[in-house]
Every structure is written in C-alpha cells, then in structure tokens.
Design an enzyme around this catalytic site. Sequence first.
Site, short mmCIF file in Angstrom:
data_model
loop_
_atom_site.label_atom_id
_atom_site.label_comp_id
_atom_site.label_asym_id
_atom_site.label_seq_id
_atom_site.Cartn_x
_atom_site.Cartn_y
_atom_site.Cartn_z
N HIS A 105 -2.76 7.10 -4.75
CA HIS A 105 -2.91 5.97 -3.82
C HIS A 105 -2.86 4.67 -4.61
O HIS A 105 -3.33 4.61 -5.75
CB HIS A 105 -4.25 6.07 -3.08
CG HIS A 105 -4.71 4.76 -2.50
ND1 HIS A 105 -5.69 3.98 -3.09
CD2 HIS A 105 -4.32 4.09 -1.39
CE1 HIS A 105 -5.89 2.90 -2.36
NE2 HIS A 105 -5.07 2.93 -1.33
N ASN B 265 -2.96 0.17 -3.83
CA ASN B 265 -2.97 -0.97 -2.91
C ASN B 265 -3.28 -2.23 -3.71
O ASN B 265 -4.25 -2.27 -4.47
CB ASN B 265 -4.02 -0.78 -1.81
CG ASN B 265 -4.13 -2.01 -0.91
OD1 ASN B 265 -4.85 -2.94 -1.22
ND2 ASN B 265 -3.42 -1.97 0.19
N TYR B 266 -2.44 -3.25 -3.55
CA TYR B 266 -2.72 -4.57 -4.11
C TYR B 266 -2.49 -5.60 -3.01
O TYR B 266 -1.47 -5.54 -2.32
CB TYR B 266 -1.86 -4.86 -5.35
CG TYR B 266 -2.28 -4.02 -6.53
CD1 TYR B 266 -3.45 -4.30 -7.24
CD2 TYR B 266 -1.54 -2.90 -6.92
CE1 TYR B 266 -3.86 -3.51 -8.30
CE2 TYR B 266 -1.94 -2.11 -7.98
CZ TYR B 266 -3.11 -2.43 -8.66
OH TYR B 266 -3.52 -1.63 -9.72
N ARG B 267 -3.44 -6.52 -2.87
CA ARG B 267 -3.42 -7.41 -1.71
C ARG B 267 -3.95 -8.79 -2.06
O ARG B 267 -4.62 -8.98 -3.08
CB ARG B 267 -4.26 -6.81 -0.57
CG ARG B 267 -5.70 -6.54 -0.98
CD ARG B 267 -6.43 -5.66 0.02
NE ARG B 267 -7.79 -5.36 -0.44
CZ ARG B 267 -8.08 -4.36 -1.25
NH1 ARG B 267 -7.13 -3.56 -1.70
NH2 ARG B 267 -9.34 -4.15 -1.62
N GLU C 108 0.64 2.82 13.39
CA GLU C 108 1.42 3.79 12.62
C GLU C 108 1.38 3.47 11.12
O GLU C 108 1.30 4.36 10.28
CB GLU C 108 2.87 3.82 13.11
CG GLU C 108 3.06 4.50 14.46
CD GLU C 108 2.71 5.98 14.41
OE1 GLU C 108 3.02 6.64 13.40
OE2 GLU C 108 2.11 6.47 15.38
N SER C 109 1.44 2.17 10.80
CA SER C 109 1.42 1.79 9.39
C SER C 109 0.03 1.99 8.79
O SER C 109 -0.11 2.38 7.63
CB SER C 109 1.85 0.32 9.24
OG SER C 109 3.18 0.16 9.66
N SER D 175 0.85 -1.19 0.00
CA SER D 175 0.00 0.00 0.00
C SER D 175 0.88 1.24 0.00
O SER D 175 1.86 1.31 0.75
CB SER D 175 -0.90 0.00 1.25
OG SER D 175 -1.73 1.15 1.28
N GLY E 166 -3.25 -6.83 17.40
CA GLY E 166 -1.82 -6.75 17.16
C GLY E 166 -1.43 -5.90 15.97
O GLY E 166 -0.28 -5.92 15.55
#
Length: 439
Positions: free
Chosen positions: A241, A243-245, A401-402, A227, A397
């Site tokens: 932007h 994102n690949y998931r 921040e990420s 991302s 968990g």
Amino acid sequence: MATLRPAILDAALRACTRAQTRRPAPRNTAQNRPQVSRRTQRRCISDDARPPLPRGTPGPSKVVAPKTRLAVGVVFIGTLIYSMATGDYQPPPPSTYPPPPRSGQQLDSPSIADRDSLSKRESGVTARSPMRLRMEAFIKENQQEIVRALEALDPSQRFQIDTWDRPNGGGGISCVLQDGKVFDKAGVNTSVVYGTLPRAAISKMRVNHKALDPDVESLEFFAAGLSLVLHPQNPMAPTVHLNYRYFETANQDGSTNAWWFGGGTDLTPSYLFDEDVIHFHRNIKEACDAHDKDYYPRFKKWCDEYFSVKHRGETRGVGGIFFDDLDETEKDQESLFAFVQTCLGAFLPSYLPIIEKRKEMPFVEKEKQWQQLRRGRYVEFNLVHDRGTAFGLNTPGARIESILMSLPLTARWQYQHEPEKGSREERLVNILRKPIEWV
C-alpha cells in the site's frame, strides 16, 4: 485665476457658435441641384422637396427647438468648465446615488477551483505555481510511471483507466486491474478534491493545525493525493500500500490559510520472507535519511501504531513508514515537498524486485486459503480504522468506487481459525502482534 475664467467661457462659447455657423450649403441650390425630369421634379415638390424613403426605413428625427437647446447647452458647458477651473465643482450628494447592491446581488469571489483552472489554462504548472498545482502535476506524472512499470510485469494485462470529475471542482484518474496473472486486484489512483469545510470540521482540525482561523464559518479546502494498493495472485507475494497527499485550506481571497503533507507506504505479506521485508525497509530508510535522520525511526513507529487492527491486537502488516499533518511547524513547505517526492520515487525500487521474485513461486490450496484470511484482516482495518476511508466516504460528491478500490477482490472469514503451532503462519502472526526492527 480671475483672468482664467473669462477665457474658458469665451472658448466654450466660440466652440458652440462655430458649430452653429458651420452649416453645409443647402442641397437644392441652383449650382448643386441635380438635373431631373419634370415628372420627378413635380413628385419631389409634392413630397416636401425630399425623395421618398424605402419602405421600412425610419423617418428623419426632428429636433424640437434647436436654438433653445443650443443656448441651454452653451450655458451648461460654460458653467461646468467655470466650476472645475475655480475648484467650486462638487459631486452630487450621496442621496442621489443609486443604492448599493443587496447581499444577494453581490458577485461571489472566484473559488480556488476557478482560480486554479484559469492559472493552468493561462500558464500551465511551473515552479512558481501554488503548491496545490505542483502536487497535482507530480502525483499524475508518478501515476503514469507506476502503471507502466506494473503492466510490464505482465504484458498481456492492461489497467482500466477511468477519468472522472467532481461537481464541486476537481476529479481524478482511477487505474484498476482485476483478475490478472500477477495481481488479483491492483489500483493506482489520483484524486483532486475541492470543497468547503464547515466550522465544526475547522475546530476539530485546529487541534493539529493552529494556523486555521477559528472565527470563520467555513473555509475552502483542496486535497490531492496518489494512492495505490496491489493484491498479488500468488500468496508468496506481499500486498503493498502507498499513499502520499497534500491538504490546504484557503482564505476568501484565494491565499493559503493552512497546509500540510501526509502519506507513507507499508508491506503486508501472507508468508514472511525476511529478505523481502529488509529490502523494503532499507529503501524507505535511505529515502528518509536523505532529508532527516530522525524521520525513519519516527515514521516507522508511527506506521506500526497506525496500521493496527486494534480489535485483533495485531498490526495489518510488517510496516514501513507513515506520517500526517506535516506543516510549517515541522519544516518549510519546499523541504517537505522534496521529502514526499523522494519517498514516492523510492517505491518502485523497493517493491518491484520483490514481486518479480515471488509472482511465480509454487503454492498449494491451503496457502491460498491463508492468504484469503489475511485479506479479511486487511478489509477489517480499512473499513473500521482507516481515517482516509472515513474521510472519503464522508466527503460530499465522493467517488465511492475509487475509495473502496483498496479492498481485495476476494477475502475470507473463518470462524475461530488458529494457525498451527510452529508453522510459518504462526510466525507471521507473532511478529504482527509484536513488531520488530528490520534495519
């Protein structure tokens, strides 16, 4: 069979008899007795004809009734051989076995995180590796390539790189740049997450994925993705932007239960340059067309509908493509992986020419203020509507921040602000309220 039994018994008896008759000669026979002095000889005799043992050495073991034990052993071995030879041998009844371990004592099967860690150590990642390992390797390789390309825009700036681990398995690499000459804030992150889905989450996901087993209490899952969000300094340069998931659930034996791909990329300008948007969309369309001619119009529409600030009645930007939940009902796994690879490979050619052209354009303070207002809209979408942000914040968990890396360094909310009639700002808002076709 009758002639076999005595022969077996005789062989066993002869073996045991030979063991008894093959005794070594006594140590203290005349021919073997060492020459010792009278004093030493006298001492050995007083100590039962044995030399003294060093202090701390255990004494010799004594066998009680050796002849009796030998006789019993001969009978036992002979009976056992006889029973096995005639087929009369029966194992002990089950009642004599030790009880099976209780549920709390049973060994847990290895998790998919453990299996993957072992596989990477033993053989690395190859074309035959599970898709989750191949996707992980792919996004990490592209992360490095993108970071190098962005740093080349301004050699004086370097990304801060943080590598982190998750307690339940997985981890990630966060690459973040702040207060640079080209970017206010830029983040290029990879994350790999192992966890467990409870039954309620499985039931919810079955709406889009019928392969999920509805009868289990929980399922292990794997999620990996790349991302990035780039917020330029110059208001004439657009935010982008990507994102690949990949997501997968696993059965108890580690085999795949269900899987799917998702992702996309979109452009968010503060000031509209039609040529930039056309270039961006054309590159994406070519990537889609290489796999399916229906992908671009379908996923472009999906992007306009998804990246929508619904409470404002406008899209977040000028779009791109967006897709989710692409599984075996769409195409086979290898075809969809190839599609994701092509789309991610098209990112740098679609964005670098735009940022290189706009990063040093002149601007005034009023235009900077407008950029801050548009970034406020960006924040509203990410915190209110974005499913990825919600999923990350609700994952045990998770690294906060990420997840919040996508937010701009600064933003602005001005009460009842309206752009001037006939201005460039108004033109942008009008297009955001009614998306158009760019290619």
